[in-house]
Scaffold this motif. Structure first.
Motif, short mmCIF file in Angstrom:
data_model
loop_
_atom_site.label_atom_id
_atom_site.label_comp_id
_atom_site.label_asym_id
_atom_site.label_seq_id
_atom_site.Cartn_x
_atom_site.Cartn_y
_atom_site.Cartn_z
N ASN A 108 -21.49 -7.39 22.11
CA ASN A 108 -20.86 -7.75 23.37
C ASN A 108 -21.76 -8.64 24.24
OD1 ASN A 108 -18.40 -7.51 24.82
ND2 ASN A 108 -19.40 -6.17 26.29
N ASN A 109 -22.61 -9.49 23.61
CA ASN A 109 -23.26 -10.53 24.39
C ASN A 109 -22.15 -11.35 25.05
OD1 ASN A 109 -26.29 -10.65 23.33
ND2 ASN A 109 -24.95 -10.35 21.55
N GLY A 110 -22.23 -11.57 26.34
CA GLY A 110 -21.13 -12.32 26.94
C GLY A 110 -21.22 -12.40 28.45
N THR A 111 -20.09 -12.77 29.02
CA THR A 111 -20.03 -12.94 30.46
C THR A 111 -18.59 -12.79 30.92
OG1 THR A 111 -20.88 -14.34 32.26
CG2 THR A 111 -19.60 -15.44 30.53
N GLU A 112 -18.42 -12.42 32.20
CA GLU A 112 -17.10 -12.37 32.81
C GLU A 112 -16.86 -13.68 33.56
OE1 GLU A 112 -15.04 -9.86 32.51
OE2 GLU A 112 -16.29 -8.21 31.78
N ILE A 113 -15.70 -14.28 33.36
CA ILE A 113 -15.34 -15.54 34.01
C ILE A 113 -14.30 -15.28 35.09
CG2 ILE A 113 -14.36 -17.84 33.69
CD1 ILE A 113 -16.98 -17.60 32.31
N ASN A 114 -14.56 -15.81 36.29
CA ASN A 114 -13.60 -15.74 37.39
C ASN A 114 -13.43 -17.14 37.96
OD1 ASN A 114 -13.16 -12.70 37.77
ND2 ASN A 114 -15.39 -12.86 37.81
N LYS A 134 -13.17 -13.34 29.61
CA LYS A 134 -14.43 -12.85 29.09
C LYS A 134 -14.76 -13.58 27.79
CE LYS A 134 -16.88 -8.61 27.80
NZ LYS A 134 -16.80 -7.14 27.67
N ILE A 135 -16.03 -13.95 27.65
CA ILE A 135 -16.54 -14.54 26.42
C ILE A 135 -17.56 -13.57 25.85
CG2 ILE A 135 -17.76 -16.51 25.40
CD1 ILE A 135 -16.85 -18.18 27.78
N SER A 136 -17.46 -13.25 24.56
CA SER A 136 -18.40 -12.28 23.98
C SER A 136 -18.61 -12.56 22.49
CB SER A 136 -17.89 -10.85 24.16
OG SER A 136 -16.65 -10.67 23.52
N GLU A 175 -12.84 -14.98 22.92
CA GLU A 175 -12.53 -15.44 24.28
C GLU A 175 -11.17 -14.87 24.68
OE1 GLU A 175 -12.95 -19.61 24.84
OE2 GLU A 175 -14.72 -19.77 23.56
N ASP A 176 -11.14 -14.14 25.80
CA ASP A 176 -9.91 -13.56 26.34
C ASP A 176 -9.72 -14.08 27.75
OD1 ASP A 176 -9.10 -11.69 24.18
OD2 ASP A 176 -11.03 -10.76 24.64
N PHE A 177 -8.56 -14.69 28.02
CA PHE A 177 -8.27 -15.23 29.35
C PHE A 177 -6.85 -14.90 29.77
CE2 PHE A 177 -11.81 -17.98 28.14
CZ PHE A 177 -12.53 -18.02 29.32
N GLU A 193 -3.99 -14.51 26.72
CA GLU A 193 -4.19 -14.72 25.29
C GLU A 193 -5.67 -14.59 24.94
OE1 GLU A 193 -3.34 -18.18 21.92
OE2 GLU A 193 -2.22 -18.19 23.82
N GLY A 194 -5.93 -14.14 23.72
CA GLY A 194 -7.28 -14.06 23.20
C GLY A 194 -7.43 -14.91 21.95
N THR A 195 -8.59 -15.52 21.79
CA THR A 195 -8.86 -16.34 20.61
C THR A 195 -10.22 -15.98 20.04
OG1 THR A 195 -9.87 -18.12 21.90
CG2 THR A 195 -7.50 -18.26 21.51
N LYS A 196 -10.42 -16.31 18.77
CA LYS A 196 -11.71 -16.17 18.12
C LYS A 196 -12.12 -17.53 17.58
CE LYS A 196 -11.27 -11.29 16.88
NZ LYS A 196 -11.30 -10.29 15.78
N ASP A 197 -13.20 -18.08 18.14
CA ASP A 197 -13.62 -19.44 17.82
C ASP A 197 -14.93 -19.43 17.04
OD1 ASP A 197 -11.43 -20.57 19.23
OD2 ASP A 197 -12.50 -20.18 21.11
N THR A 198 -15.14 -20.46 16.24
CA THR A 198 -16.31 -20.57 15.39
C THR A 198 -17.55 -20.92 16.20
OG1 THR A 198 -14.94 -21.29 13.53
CG2 THR A 198 -17.30 -21.76 13.40
#
Length: 259
Positions: A108-114, A134-136, A175-177, A193-198
């Protein structure tokens, strides 16, 4: 041919024995340990990523009202945790000094985006668009640290340490936004929506500093409490775009065995 192979094998055995003897002469005491960690991470997002997130909100606002909207983007710390195993060797002539190698995993390395954007609609008045996300991602951490033990052998030991590490991203970046519109006393969900990116990087490089507090309840066993700060020098790349630079603060507890 067999003689040559035998000679090579004997040479390797002699060389490895010599290296082992030199290692034993250079290093004295050694210890192994395991610890679990909890903490917080933050991704200092790049200007390009900030513009892209803001432009999404502006585009939505423009389509809602037909007017151009300003935006702001902030990111906050997210909870993280992990597990690590380590080995420490102390120098024979300077027993307070040691070298510590580790292998660990951070989840769960990541950050909260607002993010927020405001626009004006003739019917609803001022409309506020809010983006929360959130990006993790997960990493394997391999640090090499220099340690110094204060009050070595005492009941309490203070062990400051510092060094560099390699960080290997595992899997994909999640990435979940979600975007909501608020205006005229109503809240309307627009996107979720959530995505999983390379992740393009195969390895990241960084530095960490910290300190251990060891409580020796026998000559060989100790409880170890740790605090450390980690900072990446390499920016995380997702789909070949530089997204963010990671910072992590951790509190840990574990067990050490010395022999």
């Amino acid at each position: 041919m067999k003689k040559i192979v035998s000679l090579v094998a004997v040479g390797i055995l002699i060389a490895s024995t010599a290296v082992a003897q030199e290692s034993e002469a250079l290093f004295d005491q050694k210890s192994f340990g395991v610890r679990g960690s909890l903490g917080a991470s933050i991704l200092n997002i790049s200007e390009k990523e900030e513009r892209e997130l803001g432009s999404i909100l502006s585009l939505v606002a423009t389509r809602l009202s037909g007017t151009t909207a300003s935006y702001s983007v902030d990111n906050d710390a997210a909870g993280t945790g992990g597990l690590a195993f380590w080995c420490n060797r102390n120098f024979t002539n300077f027993p307070a000094l040691g070298i510590q190698g580790e292998i660990g995993f951070l989840f769960n390395n990541g950050t909260e985006i607002n993010a927020e954007s405001k626009t004006y609609d003739s019917e609803a008045g001022v409309v506020t668009l809010e983006m929360k996300g959130k990006i993790s991602y997960t990493t394997m951490e391999v640090p090499i640290l220099l340690t110094y033990t204060v009050n070595k052998g005492g009941f309490f030991e203070l062990i400051p340490h510092g060094g560099f590490y390699l960080s290997f991203p595992l899997g994909k970046c999640k990435e979940d936004f979600e975007i909501t519109a608020k205006g005229a006393g109503k809240t309307i969900p627009l996107y979720d929506e959530g995505t999983k990116d390379t992740i393009t990087n195969s390895v990241l490089f960084g530095m960490e500093i910290g300190a251990d507090l060891a409580i020796n309840f026998s000559k060989t066993s100790a409880l170890v409490f740790n605090t450390r700060y980690m900072h990446d020098f390499t920016e995380l790349e997702v789909d070949n775009d530089e997204v963010a630079c990671r910072s992590v603060f951790l509190l840990s507890a574990g067990y050490r065995y010395t022999f």
